[in-house]
Design an enzyme around this catalytic site. Structure first.
Site, PDB file in Angstrom:
ATOM      1  N   GLU A   9       1.014  -1.439  -0.167  1.00 53.25           N
ATOM      2  CA  GLU A   9      -0.010  -0.002  -0.190  1.00 53.25           C
ATOM      3  C   GLU A   9       0.971   1.285   0.466  1.00 53.25           C
ATOM      4  O   GLU A   9       0.600   2.239   1.277  1.00 53.25           O
ATOM      5  CB  GLU A   9      -0.929  -0.106   1.304  1.00 53.25           C
ATOM      6  CG  GLU A   9      -1.986  -0.857   1.017  1.00 53.25           C
ATOM      7  CD  GLU A   9      -2.870  -0.904   2.159  1.00 53.25           C
ATOM      8  OE1 GLU A   9      -2.421  -0.582   3.305  1.00 53.25           O
ATOM      9  OE2 GLU A   9      -4.117  -2.304   1.598  1.00 53.25           O
ATOM     10  N   GLU A  15      -5.602  -7.916  -1.799  1.00 55.32           N
ATOM     11  CA  GLU A  15      -6.171  -8.376  -0.711  1.00 55.32           C
ATOM     12  C   GLU A  15      -7.342  -8.009  -0.672  1.00 55.32           C
ATOM     13  O   GLU A  15      -7.916  -6.876  -1.903  1.00 55.32           O
ATOM     14  CB  GLU A  15      -5.883  -7.151   0.350  1.00 55.32           C
ATOM     15  CG  GLU A  15      -4.400  -7.376   1.248  1.00 55.32           C
ATOM     16  CD  GLU A  15      -3.901  -6.390   2.407  1.00 55.32           C
ATOM     17  OE1 GLU A  15      -4.677  -5.319   2.619  1.00 55.32           O
ATOM     18  OE2 GLU A  15      -2.717  -5.971   2.231  1.00 55.32           O
TER      19      GLU A  15
HETATM   20  C1  BGP Z   1      -4.225  -3.344   4.187  1.00 57.74           C
HETATM   21  C2  BGP Z   1      -3.423  -3.552   4.987  1.00 57.74           C
HETATM   22  C3  BGP Z   1      -3.137  -4.590   5.768  1.00 57.74           C
HETATM   23  C4  BGP Z   1      -4.825  -5.348   6.734  1.00 57.74           C
HETATM   24  C5  BGP Z   1      -5.249  -4.649   6.384  1.00 57.74           C
HETATM   25  C6  BGP Z   1      -7.269  -4.966   5.959  1.00 57.74           C
HETATM   26  O1  BGP Z   1      -4.636  -1.905   4.422  1.00 57.74           O
HETATM   27  O2  BGP Z   1      -2.658  -3.299   4.530  1.00 57.74           O
HETATM   28  O3  BGP Z   1      -2.321  -4.683   6.644  1.00 57.74           O
HETATM   29  O4  BGP Z   1      -5.045  -5.118   7.932  1.00 57.74           O
HETATM   30  O5  BGP Z   1      -5.945  -3.343   4.965  1.00 57.74           O
HETATM   31  O6  BGP Z   1      -7.375  -3.618   7.355  1.00 57.74           O
HETATM   32  P1  BGP Z   1      -7.397  -3.766   9.040  1.00 57.74           P
HETATM   33  O7  BGP Z   1      -6.693  -4.836   9.754  1.00 57.74           O
HETATM   34  O8  BGP Z   1      -7.771  -2.428   9.696  1.00 57.74           O
HETATM   35  O9  BGP Z   1      -9.203  -4.285   9.212  1.00 57.74           O
END
Ligand code: BGP
Length: 480
Positions: free
Chosen positions: A175, A378
């Site tokens: 990201e 993701e």
């Molecule tokens: C993205 C990241 C991850 C992950 C995901 C879900 O921003 O790359 O590391 O955590 O989001 O977000 P969260 O864990 O805040 O629900």
């Protein structure tokens, strides 16, 4: 068949959110290790001086460090073709600036990679996923300094050489475009200007000059890493990784449309334009001038960016938002990408607006713009799960979310998009990045670990486990 025969179905995790073992086998402290637990509506804290008796979720996370064999066996049972995980930089270079890598760290990931290969699972490695060595934050404000490029290249060289012939796919920075927002300061770039007092993660003091200079250094580092990876092993493919925060104009008022265009450029396209096309887009000149930002470049930088474009583009996709030029429209709470809520969409328990069709739209937009293979690395629904009396976990809401998104990926493929694979986030429950809690679960596999520090880390399959297994077995044809 809609998806290509070699479609990479799998799942994704990140070391800081699943490994635990935060100080084992020579590991140093990463920027995630100084973040406390939090919850929705109550920001986790950044504590540069570690506090006794405070809950730091990354210390134990879900203990994947010790249980990776059991976890990978479960991934294999679902039929994973790929496992996206990250290498924690601080296991390889504990402070970031050592001359030699830590053998115990290199060995650990070699075992993880071998375990994947044993089942025919391709490792897809994120080189830097919110794990900047805190030693480098203290030493040089991390990515604000150009020295970071050298430290990062040492790290890349160590892993590319060690895993040569075993790993085909790498992603440089998770990201990366988080660096266009204040929230990305610490985790993405390792920037923390107050090294004494705690800071709320959701209210990090902002210094755009630092962030954009940091991004420049990351662009150069990423471009050099692409070249180095190809030199060491010509079969390796290196992708970038961006958060796809698709936004729509709230209305057809041209002011909203222009506001939205500008938002999409900065948030969604700037970093990928540099990494996929190999040059800064011209629209950034005006943005930098109007925001008092000067990027310090060195002779040769433009050539490095040109020579180090990525082989494919990968991204996370969870939600979309709307943009409005009307200041009275309030920003949606919880939507980490900001923006005004969309009245046509439902919202998750954590305030993220669910928009499967936005994924089709985004895939088409990105493919039209870059004409390179895409990968969704993701996607998923963070939700509370309940264990029923009979021990089952009926996460139909998660199945429904994933089903709808896969359907839209299929539509995008029919539209002509070249899609390489799909790795839903948190294929096994882990610690949330934004809130630092266990309660926000994404997995096909439940982990008995809770925010009060209880739970024995045992694993159990959720209903979605068998559903996803069938999806993979039918290459995405059977989504029922
Ligand atoms: C993205 C990241 C991850 C992950 C995901 C879900 O921003 O790359 O590391 O955590 O989001 O977000 P969260 O864990 O805040 O629900």
């Amino acid at each position: 068949m809609t998806f290509r025969p070699d479609f990479l179905w799998g799942g994704a995790t990140a070391a800081n959110q699943c490994e635990g073992a935060w100080d084992k086998d020579g590991k140093g402290v990463s920027c995630s290790d100084i973040c406390t637990g939090g919850k929705y509506g109550q920001s986790k804290m950044i504590t540069p001086v570690l506090q006794e008796g405070t809950f730091y979720p990354s210390r134990e996370a879900i203990d994947h460090y010790h249980r990776f064999k059991e976890d990978i066996a479960l991934f294999a049972e679902m039929g994973f073709k790929v496992y996206r995980f990250s290498i924690n930089w601080t296991r390889i270079f504990p402070n970031g600036d050592e001359a030699e890598p830590n053998e115990a760290g290199l060995k650990h990931y070699e075992e993880v990679i071998d375990e994947c290969l044993k089942y025919g699972i391709e490792p897809l490695i994120t080189i830097s996923h919110y794990e900047v060595p805190f030693g480098l934050t203290k030493k040089c404000s991390a990515w604000v300094s150009r020295d970071m490029i050298g430290y990062f290249m040492n790290y890349c060289k160590a892993i590319f050489e060690r895993y040569k012939g075993k790993v085909k796919y790498y992603l440089t920075f998770n990201e990366i475009n988080c660096g266009t927002t204040a929230t990305g300061s610490l985790l993405s770039q390792g920037i923390l200007n107050d090294l004494e007092n705690p800071t709320a993660f959701m209210k990090q003091p902002d210094n755009p000059q630092q962030r954009y200079q940091g991004l420049h250094h990351q662009f150069i580092a990423s471009a050099k890493a692409v070249q180095l990876a190809h030199e060491i092993d010509p079969n390796v493919k290196v992708g970038n990784m961006m958060i796809c925060g698709t936004a729509y104009p709230l209305t057809c008022n041209p002011d909203d449309v222009l506001k939205n265009q500008q938002y999409n450029r900065i948030m969604n396209y700037f970093c990928s334009d540099v990494q996929c096309r190999g040059a800064y887009p011209t629209y950034m000149n005006r943005y930098f001038a109007e925001h008092g930002i000067t990027i310090e470049k060195q002779p040769g930088d433009d050539e490095i960016l040109k020579a180090g474009t990525v082989d494919f583009l990968s991204f996370s996709y969870y939600m979309s938002s709307c943009q409005s030029a009307d200041p009275s429209k309030q920003s949606g709470e919880g939507n980490i990408i900001g923006g005004v809520p969309n009245p046509y969409l439902e919202t998750s328990d954590w305030g993220w607006q669910i928009d499967p069709k936005g994924l089709r739209y985004s895939l088409n937009e990105l493919y039209d713009r870059y004409q390179m293979p895409l990968m969704v690395v993701e996607n998923g629904l963070g939700a509370k799960d309940t264990i029923e009396e009979d021990g089952s976990i009926n996460d139909d809401y998660r199945i429904d979310y994933l089903r709808q998104h896969i359907r839209q990926m299929a539509e995008a493929v029919k539209d002509g998009v070249d899609l390489m694979g799909y790795t839903p986030w948190g294929c096994i429950d882990l610690v949330s990045a934004s809130t630092g809690e266990y309660a926000k679960r994404y997995g096909f596999i439940y982990v008995e670990r809770y925010d009060d520090g209880t739970g024995d880390f045992s694993r159990r399959k959720k209903k979605s486990f068998d559903w996803y297994k069938k999806v993979i077995a039918t290459n995405g044809e059977d989504l029922d």
